[in-house]
Design an enzyme around this catalytic site. Structure first.
Site: not given
Ligand code: UD1
Length: 356
Positions: A127, A156, A152
């Site tokens: 990841s 990785k 987590y």
């Molecule tokens: C996370 C993990 C990544 C993992 C991936 C899939 C970390 C830092 N990141 O990625 O390793 O492979 O999940 O499980 O460990 N967001 C919102 N509202 C929401 C959900 C998300 O605003 O309800 C935003 C988050 O703040 C972020 C973006 O959307 O900026 C993406 O979030 P998300 O889909 O959870 O993925 P990551 O955190 O990037």
């Protein structure tokens, strides 16, 4: 003879898309899954898409060495793609032992069995989380890894290191019987570092099936759009980015799956330049949360109920890939647009709701 790939965690979101692409590329596949975080919905979808209803499915837990060993005895395996792992960042902070035990023991077993059955090619599902927070963007495979911010993420990093060390230690093993040992052979490895996989198969027969409240952005968006969730919270709008929301490299799930086919081909056709290789699997295109939300609304013609909320602990400001190496070495690059991918995510959500 067709090459055979063992896909651990093959009934899950990424595993099912990869199984489809492998079969369509002419591989035999054995799916192993303990169904701890999914049911057989996607596996059934894989059978429909490929028109193959005799794909071997083994309900095993990769933490059980004997079960993994039996699979290697039963099938001639040319490559393993190891997806079987827990992936919820927040849960890993609350229950680190569960994450370390599951994610590490299962991978150790896959590697041990690979080594003990004459050697094998192992593709590890890593990841972009291994890069952590960095100001130097985009990240290349040479960018330094930062200390993991969650158990987590740590699994990785540790798994990448275990793979690297195993490859190094087994390089000199012959595939023949060694005195007192059972057919030990070399393990070769590729780690693919995924950025943010999103979307679903264009058939809408397979896709992401989160249990409970989704942690990830796109399932939260589609569930809000369909009315399962009331309102999407955008975590933070005061980041130092053009619109104040975080930027990520969202990669289409089918594009991502095709990267696995390219990596498997490289391994089984003996085209690796080193016995352990790492590739970023991303688009090279940063997209902010707000841009993604706007694109979803526009391409699908739906209005999304959202609000700005405080930052989420552990989120990095921005990260996106330099995908040059994968293009050069694997001959792979992401081709689908964010709009196409968001349309597929919405089609899948509607399929789930029986509205498609
Ligand atoms: C996370 C993990 C990544 C993992 C991936 C899939 C970390 C830092 N990141 O990625 O390793 O492979 O999940 O499980 O460990 N967001 C919102 N509202 C929401 C959900 C998300 O605003 O309800 C935003 C988050 O703040 C972020 C973006 O959307 O900026 C993406 O979030 P998300 O889909 O959870 O993925 P990551 O955190 O990037």
């Amino acid at each position: 003879m067709k090459k055979r790939v063992l896909v651990s965690g093959g009934a899950g979101y990424i595993g099912s898309h990869v199984t489809v692409e492998l079969i369509q590329a002419g591989y035999d596949v054995v799916v192993a899954d303990n169904l701890s975080n999914c049911d057989l919905t996607c596996f059934e979808g894989v059978k429909k898409i490929t028109g193959k209803d005799d794909i071997p499915f083994e309900k095993i837990d990769c933490c059980d060495y004997d079960a993994v060993d039996r699979l290697f005895s039963e099938f001639r395996i040319d490559a393993v793609i190891h997806f079987a792992a827990f992936k919820a960042v927040g849960e890993s902070v609350a229950e680190p032992l569960k994450y370390y035990r599951n994610n590490l023991v299962s991978f150790l077993n896959i590697l041990d069995a690979s080594k003990n059955h004459g050697g094998c090619n192992v593709l590890f599902s890593s990841s972009a989380t291994v890069y952590g927070e960095t100001d130097v963007l985009p990240v290349t495979e040479q960018s330094p890894r930062q200390p993991a911010t969650s158990p987590y993420g740590n699994t990785k990093q540790i798994s990448e290191d275990i793979l690297r060390d195993t490859v190094k230690a087994t390089a000199a093993y012959g595939a023949e019987v060694m005195a007192g040992m059972d057919r030990q052979g070399p393990v070769k490895g590729i780690a693919l570092r995924y950025f943010n996989p999103i979307g679903a198969h264009p058939s809408a027969l397979i896709g992401e099936l989160p249990r409970g409240v989704p942690n990830n952005l796109v399932p939260y968006i589609t569930q809000t759009a369909i009315g399962k969730r009331e309102c999407l919270s955008i975590f933070g709008n005061d980041y130092p980015t053009p619109d104040g929301t975080c930027q990520r490299d969202y990669i289409d799930i089918v594009d991502l799956a095709k990267a696995h086919v390219a990596a498997v081909a490289r391994m089984v056709e003996g085209k690796m330049k080193k016995d352990y290789e790492i590739f970023n699997v991303g688009t090279g295109r940063p997209v902010s949360v707000l841009e993604l939300v706007n694109a979803f609304e526009k391409v699908n013609g739906v209005k999304l109920n959202y609000k700005f909320a405080p930052r989420r602990a552990g989120d990095v400001t921005a990260i996106w890939a330099d995908p040059t190496l994968a293009e050069k070495e694997l001959g792979w690059k992401a081709v689908r647009t964010v709009e196409e991918t968001l349309a597929s995510a919405w089609a899948w959500e509607k399929h789930l709701a029986g509205k498609a």
